[in-house]
Design an enzyme around this catalytic site. Structure first.
Site, PDB file in Angstrom:
ATOM      1  N   SER A 128     -10.168 -21.842 -39.165  1.00  0.00           N
ATOM      2  CA  SER A 128      -9.730 -20.677 -39.942  1.00  0.00           C
ATOM      3  C   SER A 128      -9.895 -21.002 -41.425  1.00  0.00           C
ATOM      4  O   SER A 128      -9.838 -22.176 -41.815  1.00  0.00           O
ATOM      5  CB  SER A 128      -8.247 -20.416 -39.661  1.00  0.00           C
ATOM      6  OG  SER A 128      -7.697 -19.564 -40.644  1.00  0.00           O
ATOM      7  N   TYR A 141       0.140 -24.293 -38.785  1.00  0.00           N
ATOM      8  CA  TYR A 141      -1.138 -23.685 -38.383  1.00  0.00           C
ATOM      9  C   TYR A 141      -2.271 -24.275 -39.218  1.00  0.00           C
ATOM     10  O   TYR A 141      -3.313 -24.668 -38.679  1.00  0.00           O
ATOM     11  CB  TYR A 141      -1.044 -22.167 -38.576  1.00  0.00           C
ATOM     12  CG  TYR A 141      -2.282 -21.399 -38.157  1.00  0.00           C
ATOM     13  CD1 TYR A 141      -2.537 -21.126 -36.808  1.00  0.00           C
ATOM     14  CD2 TYR A 141      -3.191 -20.932 -39.102  1.00  0.00           C
ATOM     15  CE1 TYR A 141      -3.670 -20.412 -36.424  1.00  0.00           C
ATOM     16  CE2 TYR A 141      -4.324 -20.215 -38.722  1.00  0.00           C
ATOM     17  CZ  TYR A 141      -4.551 -19.958 -37.384  1.00  0.00           C
ATOM     18  OH  TYR A 141      -5.675 -19.255 -37.009  1.00  0.00           O
TER      19      TYR A 141
HETATM   20  N1  LIG Z   1      -7.333 -13.149 -35.696  1.00  0.00           N
HETATM   21  C1  LIG Z   1      -7.487 -13.780 -36.836  1.00  0.00           C
HETATM   22  O1  LIG Z   1      -7.249 -13.221 -37.920  1.00  0.00           O
HETATM   23  C2  LIG Z   1      -8.001 -15.191 -36.877  1.00  0.00           C
HETATM   24  C3  LIG Z   1      -8.411 -15.720 -38.099  1.00  0.00           C
HETATM   25  C4  LIG Z   1      -8.891 -17.017 -38.162  1.00  0.00           C
HETATM   26  C5  LIG Z   1      -8.953 -17.781 -37.000  1.00  0.00           C
HETATM   27  N2  LIG Z   1      -8.532 -17.243 -35.828  1.00  0.00           N
HETATM   28  C6  LIG Z   1      -8.596 -18.103 -34.643  1.00  0.00           C
HETATM   29  O2  LIG Z   1      -9.444 -17.504 -33.705  1.00  0.00           O
HETATM   30  C7  LIG Z   1      -9.053 -17.897 -32.395  1.00  0.00           C
HETATM   31  C8  LIG Z   1      -8.930 -16.668 -31.515  1.00  0.00           C
HETATM   32  O3  LIG Z   1      -7.932 -15.844 -32.078  1.00  0.00           O
HETATM   33  P1  LIG Z   1      -7.729 -14.301 -31.709  1.00  0.00           P
HETATM   34  O4  LIG Z   1      -7.339 -13.647 -32.960  1.00  0.00           O
HETATM   35  O5  LIG Z   1      -8.863 -13.805 -30.909  1.00  0.00           O
HETATM   36  O6  LIG Z   1      -6.391 -14.453 -30.828  1.00  0.00           O
HETATM   37  P2  LIG Z   1      -5.834 -13.618 -29.592  1.00  0.00           P
HETATM   38  O7  LIG Z   1      -4.376 -13.855 -29.610  1.00  0.00           O
HETATM   39  O8  LIG Z   1      -6.352 -12.235 -29.577  1.00  0.00           O
HETATM   40  O9  LIG Z   1      -6.491 -14.394 -28.358  1.00  0.00           O
HETATM   41  C9  LIG Z   1      -6.176 -15.734 -28.093  1.00  0.00           C
HETATM   42  C10 LIG Z   1      -6.391 -16.014 -26.608  1.00  0.00           C
HETATM   43  O10 LIG Z   1      -6.053 -17.378 -26.388  1.00  0.00           O
HETATM   44  C11 LIG Z   1      -5.252 -17.457 -25.224  1.00  0.00           C
HETATM   45  N3  LIG Z   1      -4.358 -18.611 -25.324  1.00  0.00           N
HETATM   46  C12 LIG Z   1      -3.324 -18.776 -26.192  1.00  0.00           C
HETATM   47  N4  LIG Z   1      -2.710 -19.926 -25.938  1.00  0.00           N
HETATM   48  C13 LIG Z   1      -3.362 -20.501 -24.901  1.00  0.00           C
HETATM   49  C14 LIG Z   1      -3.173 -21.704 -24.178  1.00  0.00           C
HETATM   50  N5  LIG Z   1      -2.174 -22.541 -24.455  1.00  0.00           N
HETATM   51  N6  LIG Z   1      -4.021 -21.977 -23.167  1.00  0.00           N
HETATM   52  C15 LIG Z   1      -5.028 -21.123 -22.846  1.00  0.00           C
HETATM   53  N7  LIG Z   1      -5.242 -19.962 -23.502  1.00  0.00           N
HETATM   54  C16 LIG Z   1      -4.414 -19.675 -24.505  1.00  0.00           C
HETATM   55  C17 LIG Z   1      -4.455 -16.160 -25.197  1.00  0.00           C
HETATM   56  O11 LIG Z   1      -3.970 -15.863 -23.899  1.00  0.00           O
HETATM   57  C18 LIG Z   1      -5.497 -15.164 -25.696  1.00  0.00           C
HETATM   58  O12 LIG Z   1      -6.244 -14.626 -24.639  1.00  0.00           O
HETATM   59  C19 LIG Z   1      -7.745 -18.679 -32.570  1.00  0.00           C
HETATM   60  O13 LIG Z   1      -8.018 -20.057 -32.539  1.00  0.00           O
HETATM   61  C20 LIG Z   1      -7.261 -18.267 -33.940  1.00  0.00           C
HETATM   62  O14 LIG Z   1      -6.466 -19.247 -34.549  1.00  0.00           O
HETATM   63  C21 LIG Z   1      -8.069 -15.974 -35.726  1.00  0.00           C
END
Ligand SMILES: NC(=O)c1ccc[n+]([C@@H]2O[C@H](COP(=O)([O-])OP(=O)(O)OC[C@H]3O[C@@H](n4cnc5c(N)ncnc54)[C@H](O)[C@@H]3O)[C@@H](O)[C@H]2O)c1
Length: 240
Positions: A128, A141
């Site tokens: 991120s 985080y």
């Molecule tokens: N959304 C944002 O703004 C953003 C920004 C930067 C980085 N990210 C990163 O992108 C990645 C995806 O994020 P997203 O926004 O799509 O999130 P999201 O919450 O929509 O999806 C995350 C998925 O991971 C699964 N998950 C969570 N904990 C888990 C575990 N312990 N074991 C197995 N599966 C697990 C959840 O069930 C979910 O399906 C993450 O690593 C997040 O930190 C997101």
């Protein structure tokens, strides 16, 4: 093309969009998530990536089923509870590090032997922008995400001559349930989104497919000379 890509967190947000994209490009996909994705024609292992034994069993089954594992996308992640560091409980801290960092390290360590056997592979870790520049009230985080940068670069250096590339992407904010949850718990949802958008030069947050597209590129041979890179996909967040 019968190459298999293992994706974590494919049941929502960025991972969900990525799986759809990978299927449309002809890859086989294995999703590891807490909950089912509802996507057809993929294999799923449901469980917690911070549980080493669960991952070990999943990889054993993937190996015995004879999948040609070519790609790994460590995407599953959780956000930190929105509170000051001194108010976080031991469990709050541990969970973020266990899922975002240890889950990624565990799974990578278990999948590497399969990739090395094939002599070709691409690993994409999802960090991120916060792992690069930090964010207010987001220490744990940020720690989990900045660690992924060092982890990825070390993988790249170690396995470059063995046919395996490793890169880390730094998304800006993305319209996914992870952010929707944070928005709902804020006092003013529309002000929340407005403020997030304003952090990006493009004055908006990303759509999941804008992140997925870059991951797909990094998995593919189109990025054959890219390894050890940290790649912002951030609408100019880090340019400011
Ligand atoms: N959304 C944002 O703004 C953003 C920004 C930067 C980085 N990210 C990163 O992108 C990645 C995806 O994020 P997203 O926004 O799509 O999130 P999201 O919450 O929509 O999806 C995350 C998925 O991971 C699964 N998950 C969570 N904990 C888990 C575990 N312990 N074991 C197995 N599966 C697990 C959840 O069930 C979910 O399906 C993450 O690593 C997040 O930190 C997101």
């Amino acid at each position: 093309m019968n190459e298999t890509i293992v994706v974590t967190g494919g049941s929502s947000g960025i991972g969900y969009s990525l799986i759809k994209m990978l299927l449309s490009k002809g890859y086989r996909v294995i999703n590891i998530d807490l909950k089912p994705s509802g996507i057809e024609n993929i294999t799923e292992f449901l469980g917690d990536i911070s549980q080493y034994q669960f991952l070990k069993n999943a990889i054993k089954s993937i190996e015995s089923d004879g999948y040609y594992v070519y790609g790994l996308v460590n995407n599953a992640g959780i956000s930190q509870r929105s509170d000051f560091l001194y108010n976080l409980k031991e469990d709050d801290i541990n969970k973020v590090i266990q899922v975002n960092l240890l889950g990624t390290i565990y799974l990578t360590s278990l999948i590497l032997p399969l990739m090395l056997k094939n002599g070709k592979g691409s690993i994409v870790n999802v960090a991120s922008v916060i792992g690069k520049v930090g964010a207010y009230n987001n220490e744990v985080y940020a720690a989990s995400k900045s660690s992924l940068i060092g982890f990825t670069k070390s993988l790249a250096i170690t396995y470059a001559t063995k046919g395996i590339r490793a890169n880390v992407i730094l998304p800006g904010y993305v319209e996914t349930p992870l952010i929707e949850k944070a928005a709902k718990s804020s006092p003013d949802e529309s002000a929340f989104y407005k403020e997030l958008a304003s952090r990006h030069a493009m004055q908006r947050i990303a759509r999941p497919e804008e992140i997925a597209r870059v991951i797909e590129f990094l998995l593919s041979d189109d990025s054959s000379f890219i390894t050890g890179s940290e790649i912002p996909v951030d609408g100019g967040y880090l340019a400011r």
